[in-house]
Scaffold this active site. Structure first.
Site, PDB file in Angstrom:
ATOM      1  N   ARG A 156       0.892  -0.893  -0.154  1.00  0.00           N
ATOM      2  CA  ARG A 156       0.072  -0.083   0.512  1.00  0.00           C
ATOM      3  C   ARG A 156       1.205   1.160  -0.131  1.00  0.00           C
ATOM      4  NH1 ARG A 156      -3.476  -2.538  -1.413  1.00  0.00           N
ATOM      5  NH2 ARG A 156      -5.542  -2.888  -1.010  1.00  0.00           N
TER       6      ARG A 156
ATOM      7  N   HIS B 211      -0.294  -0.957  -9.695  1.00  0.00           N
ATOM      8  CA  HIS B 211      -0.583  -1.318  -8.895  1.00  0.00           C
ATOM      9  C   HIS B 211      -1.046  -3.293  -9.253  1.00  0.00           C
ATOM     10  CE1 HIS B 211      -3.515  -1.456  -5.299  1.00  0.00           C
ATOM     11  NE2 HIS B 211      -3.183  -2.829  -6.217  1.00  0.00           N
TER      12      HIS B 211
HETATM   13  C1  GLV Z   1      -5.275  -5.255  -4.242  1.00  0.00           C
HETATM   14  O1  GLV Z   1      -4.562  -3.790  -3.965  1.00  0.00           O
HETATM   15  C2  GLV Z   1      -6.016  -6.124  -2.787  1.00  0.00           C
HETATM   16  O2  GLV Z   1      -6.068  -5.536  -1.626  1.00  0.00           O
HETATM   17  O3  GLV Z   1      -6.541  -7.476  -3.138  1.00  0.00           O
END
Ligand code: GLV
Length: 313
Positions: free
Chosen positions: A221, A277
């Site tokens: 994160r 991401h």
């Molecule tokens: C993606 O970031 C998740 O939390 O699965």
């Protein structure tokens, strides 16, 4: 049982879930005029979903991280939440971490710079046993990543809030354990959940504890990293093709605000690699098995492992 899906690929989720729960009535949040449902299956639903659905008995979060859901101001507090637990994301993120570790351990960052100068220069290899890697966060995904890298031959140190035992991993916990881990790893991988306790855990002090020349990989994160402190630790310039800063480089997949703004200095830093991401997209098949099992168990009143909203994971 009546289920509502909120997801960019809601149609695909409905079809995949119907194959597992043929008796369920599965609706899509984007459709209008939906009746009240029993369960919500969602990834980052807006507040309006909770304002419309007032009879929910349970929520299944279509991801491993529940930070966005828990931060939703309209989330009803008393309803059980089930999250995905490594439905294949662990292996994908493990591969991402492997790529990042190899990037630094086998000096691909250096070779990229040498190439820019048409420079043919071999760098001596630091062997895997001499390349300790730290994994912060030993949940389902962190554990899988740690085990994959351990199997590759790197000495692995793991860290979690409470004590854990995992074969083949040197497990540390608490503040003292974090200190011990940081002081000896050449690459640090951050896989902690986003909670008030983990926000900016990688700050100036903790970056300074890493050995000089260490590298950072963040597939977790964005909020874990204090960005100005990271930029400061990386330094701006280069001397003899080497980093001027304390930190050698960073591979970043997650950011506090996504997509990462075009004007962010991270994009242009020569020692930062950015990915959008993509480290661990949710594989729909295995995830649908978990969602189907959770809905089945909840509807029968059986025990399911739920999220602790206080802890944030
Ligand atoms: C993606 O970031 C998740 O939390 O699965």
């Amino acid at each position: 049982m009546r289920v509502l899906i909120y997801h960019d690929d809601a149609e695909q989720w409905r079809n995949t879930l119907l194959a597992r729960l043929p008796d369920a009535e599965i609706l899509i949040a984007a459709d209008s005029g939906n009746p009240q449902v029993d369960y919500l299956v969602a990834w980052k639903p807006p507040a309006s979903v909770f304002e419309e659905q007032t009879a929910l008995k349970g929520i299944v979060n279509l991801g491993a991280g529940v930070d966005a859901l828990l931060q939703n101001p309209a989330l009803p507090r008393e309803i059980p939440i089930v999250k995905l637990r490594d439905a294949g994301m662990g292996e994908l993120i493990g591969d991402y971490a492997r790529y990042g570790v190899l990037h630094f351990q086998r000096d691909f960052d250096r070779y990229r710079r040498h190439q820019a100068n048409s420079e043919w220069r071999e760098v001596p290899v630091v062997d895997k046993p001499d390349w300790p890697v730290g994994v912060l966060g030993l949940g389902a995904i962190g554990t899988r990543v740690a085990q994959m890298l351990a199997a590759d031959g790197y000495p692995i140190h793991g860290w979690s809030r409470s004590p854990k035992r995992i074969e083949g991993i040197a497990c540390h916990h608490g503040d003292a354990g974090l200190d011990t881990l940081l002081r000896q790893v050449k690459t640090l991988i951050t896989l902690l959940p986003d909670t008030p306790a983990t926000r900016h855990i990688i700050d100036r002090d903790n970056l300074a504890k890493l050995p000089a020349g260490a590298s950072l990989i963040n597939p977790g994160r964005g909020t874990l990293i204090d960005e100005p402190a990271l930029l400061e630790a990386l330094g701006r310039g280069e001397r003899d093709g080497e980093s001027e800063g304390h930190l050698r480089g960073a591979l970043l997949d997650a950011f506090p605000s996504e997509p990462l703004a075009a004007e962010s200095p991270l994009w242009r830093h020569p020692r930062i690699l950015i990915t959008p991401h993509m480290a661990g997209p949710t594989p729909i098949g295995a995830a649908a098995d978990q969602v189907g099992d959770a809905l089945d168990a909840m509807s029968k009143g059986e025990a399911v492992e739920t999220v602790d909203p206080e802890a944030g994971y």
